[in-house]
Write a protein that holds these residues in place. Structure first.
Motif, PDB file in Angstrom:
ATOM      1  N   HIS A 149     -23.833  51.907   7.113  1.00  0.00           N
ATOM      2  CA  HIS A 149     -24.721  50.852   6.791  1.00  0.00           C
ATOM      3  C   HIS A 149     -26.156  50.808   6.777  1.00  0.00           C
ATOM      4  O   HIS A 149     -27.058  49.638   4.742  1.00  0.00           O
ATOM      5  CB  HIS A 149     -25.121  50.366   8.294  1.00  0.00           C
ATOM      6  CG  HIS A 149     -24.531  49.902   8.972  1.00  0.00           C
ATOM      7  ND1 HIS A 149     -23.443  48.156   8.279  1.00  0.00           N
ATOM      8  CD2 HIS A 149     -23.175  50.070   9.696  1.00  0.00           C
ATOM      9  CE1 HIS A 149     -22.245  48.314   9.314  1.00  0.00           C
ATOM     10  NE2 HIS A 149     -21.899  49.044   9.912  1.00  0.00           N
ATOM     11  N   ALA A 150     -26.479  52.327   6.223  1.00  0.00           N
ATOM     12  CA  ALA A 150     -28.094  52.426   5.399  1.00  0.00           C
ATOM     13  C   ALA A 150     -27.473  52.020   3.445  1.00  0.00           C
ATOM     14  O   ALA A 150     -28.350  51.460   2.861  1.00  0.00           O
ATOM     15  CB  ALA A 150     -28.206  53.377   5.737  1.00  0.00           C
ATOM     16  N   LEU A 151     -26.419  52.740   3.504  1.00  0.00           N
ATOM     17  CA  LEU A 151     -26.457  53.215   1.971  1.00  0.00           C
ATOM     18  C   LEU A 151     -25.572  51.054   1.620  1.00  0.00           C
ATOM     19  O   LEU A 151     -26.305  50.373   0.576  1.00  0.00           O
ATOM     20  CB  LEU A 151     -24.931  53.651   1.642  1.00  0.00           C
ATOM     21  CG  LEU A 151     -24.335  53.045   0.201  1.00  0.00           C
ATOM     22  CD1 LEU A 151     -25.472  53.908  -0.621  1.00  0.00           C
ATOM     23  CD2 LEU A 151     -22.510  54.264   0.046  1.00  0.00           C
ATOM     24  N   ARG A 152     -24.752  50.733   2.286  1.00  0.00           N
ATOM     25  CA  ARG A 152     -25.187  48.699   2.145  1.00  0.00           C
ATOM     26  C   ARG A 152     -25.874  48.312   1.977  1.00  0.00           C
ATOM     27  O   ARG A 152     -26.465  47.378   1.289  1.00  0.00           O
ATOM     28  CB  ARG A 152     -24.753  48.065   3.439  1.00  0.00           C
ATOM     29  CG  ARG A 152     -22.986  48.152   3.317  1.00  0.00           C
ATOM     30  CD  ARG A 152     -22.067  47.691   4.912  1.00  0.00           C
ATOM     31  NE  ARG A 152     -21.600  46.635   3.339  1.00  0.00           N
ATOM     32  CZ  ARG A 152     -22.174  44.936   3.751  1.00  0.00           C
ATOM     33  NH1 ARG A 152     -23.235  45.322   4.867  1.00  0.00           N
ATOM     34  NH2 ARG A 152     -21.533  44.035   3.761  1.00  0.00           N
ATOM     35  N   ASP A 153     -27.453  48.687   2.919  1.00  0.00           N
ATOM     36  CA  ASP A 153     -28.515  47.625   2.163  1.00  0.00           C
ATOM     37  C   ASP A 153     -29.359  48.428   1.200  1.00  0.00           C
ATOM     38  O   ASP A 153     -29.314  47.825   0.803  1.00  0.00           O
ATOM     39  CB  ASP A 153     -29.815  48.432   3.837  1.00  0.00           C
ATOM     40  CG  ASP A 153     -29.234  47.858   5.205  1.00  0.00           C
ATOM     41  OD1 ASP A 153     -28.426  46.658   5.278  1.00  0.00           O
ATOM     42  OD2 ASP A 153     -29.750  48.335   6.365  1.00  0.00           O
ATOM     43  N   PHE A 154     -28.629  49.112   1.144  1.00  0.00           N
ATOM     44  CA  PHE A 154     -29.233  49.863  -0.672  1.00  0.00           C
ATOM     45  C   PHE A 154     -29.053  48.776  -1.576  1.00  0.00           C
ATOM     46  O   PHE A 154     -29.243  48.304  -2.312  1.00  0.00           O
ATOM     47  CB  PHE A 154     -29.402  51.323  -0.740  1.00  0.00           C
ATOM     48  CG  PHE A 154     -29.728  52.127  -2.158  1.00  0.00           C
ATOM     49  CD1 PHE A 154     -30.738  51.475  -3.102  1.00  0.00           C
ATOM     50  CD2 PHE A 154     -28.283  52.094  -3.020  1.00  0.00           C
ATOM     51  CE1 PHE A 154     -31.258  52.332  -4.085  1.00  0.00           C
ATOM     52  CE2 PHE A 154     -28.268  52.998  -3.983  1.00  0.00           C
ATOM     53  CZ  PHE A 154     -29.463  52.126  -5.328  1.00  0.00           C
ATOM     54  N   ALA A 155     -26.888  49.541  -1.477  1.00  0.00           N
ATOM     55  CA  ALA A 155     -26.295  48.087  -2.171  1.00  0.00           C
ATOM     56  C   ALA A 155     -26.628  46.845  -2.581  1.00  0.00           C
ATOM     57  O   ALA A 155     -26.667  46.409  -3.485  1.00  0.00           O
ATOM     58  CB  ALA A 155     -24.892  48.318  -2.171  1.00  0.00           C
TER      59      ALA A 155
END
Length: 144
Positions: free
Chosen positions: A124-130
């Motif tokens: 979810h942290a990477l999705r937020d960055f994406a």
């Protein structure tokens, strides 16, 4: 009246050469680090005929997440059988896609454990960055 404070955008930071050895155990855990790394490489190999190995850059995110991406300026064509996506993107965006697929798969494999919960948080942290990446539209079409 409650004031809304805008959160700063999530930023990526390239992991320094001297810190690379601690990157995989920090984010996948010592027990899953080899499996996690292999999954990221394997996903990109599956998704892109343009990928043929090479050096990867590691990134930490200011929200606690991470990703891995091939260290090249070449664009890559990706094809995702599961959703019909076919498109071209930077190696950085392709690495985000591969990392999302790998972390999602690994989180599912260890679901119900502390490691699974941590991996889900990283996903979810990477999705937020994406969401803020210049190629967000391509990334989300690839993982949808």
């Amino acid at each position: 009246m409650i004031e809304a404070h805008a959160l700063p955008p999530v930023a990526a930071n390239l992991v320094a050469e001297g810190d690379r050895l601690s990157f995989l155990p920090a984010f996948f855990g010592p027990r899953l680090m080899m499996r996690g790394e292999s999954l990221v490489f394997g996903w990109l190999d599956t998704l892109s005929e343009d990928y043929n190995g090479g050096f990867w850059s590691f990134y930490t995110l200011t929200n606690g997440g991470f990703y891995m991406a091939p260290a090249t300026d070449k664009r890559m064509r990706l094809s995702v059988d599961g959703n019909g996506f076919n498109g071209e993107m930077s190696a950085d965006a392709a690495g985000i896609v591969a990392t999302l697929f790998a972390v999602g798969q690994l989180a599912a494999e260890v679901h119900g454990t502390d490691a699974g919960d941590t991996l889900a948080d990283h996903y979810h942290a990477l999705r937020d960055f994406a969401k803020t990446h210049p190629e967000a539209g391509l990334i989300f079409r690839a993982i949808d």
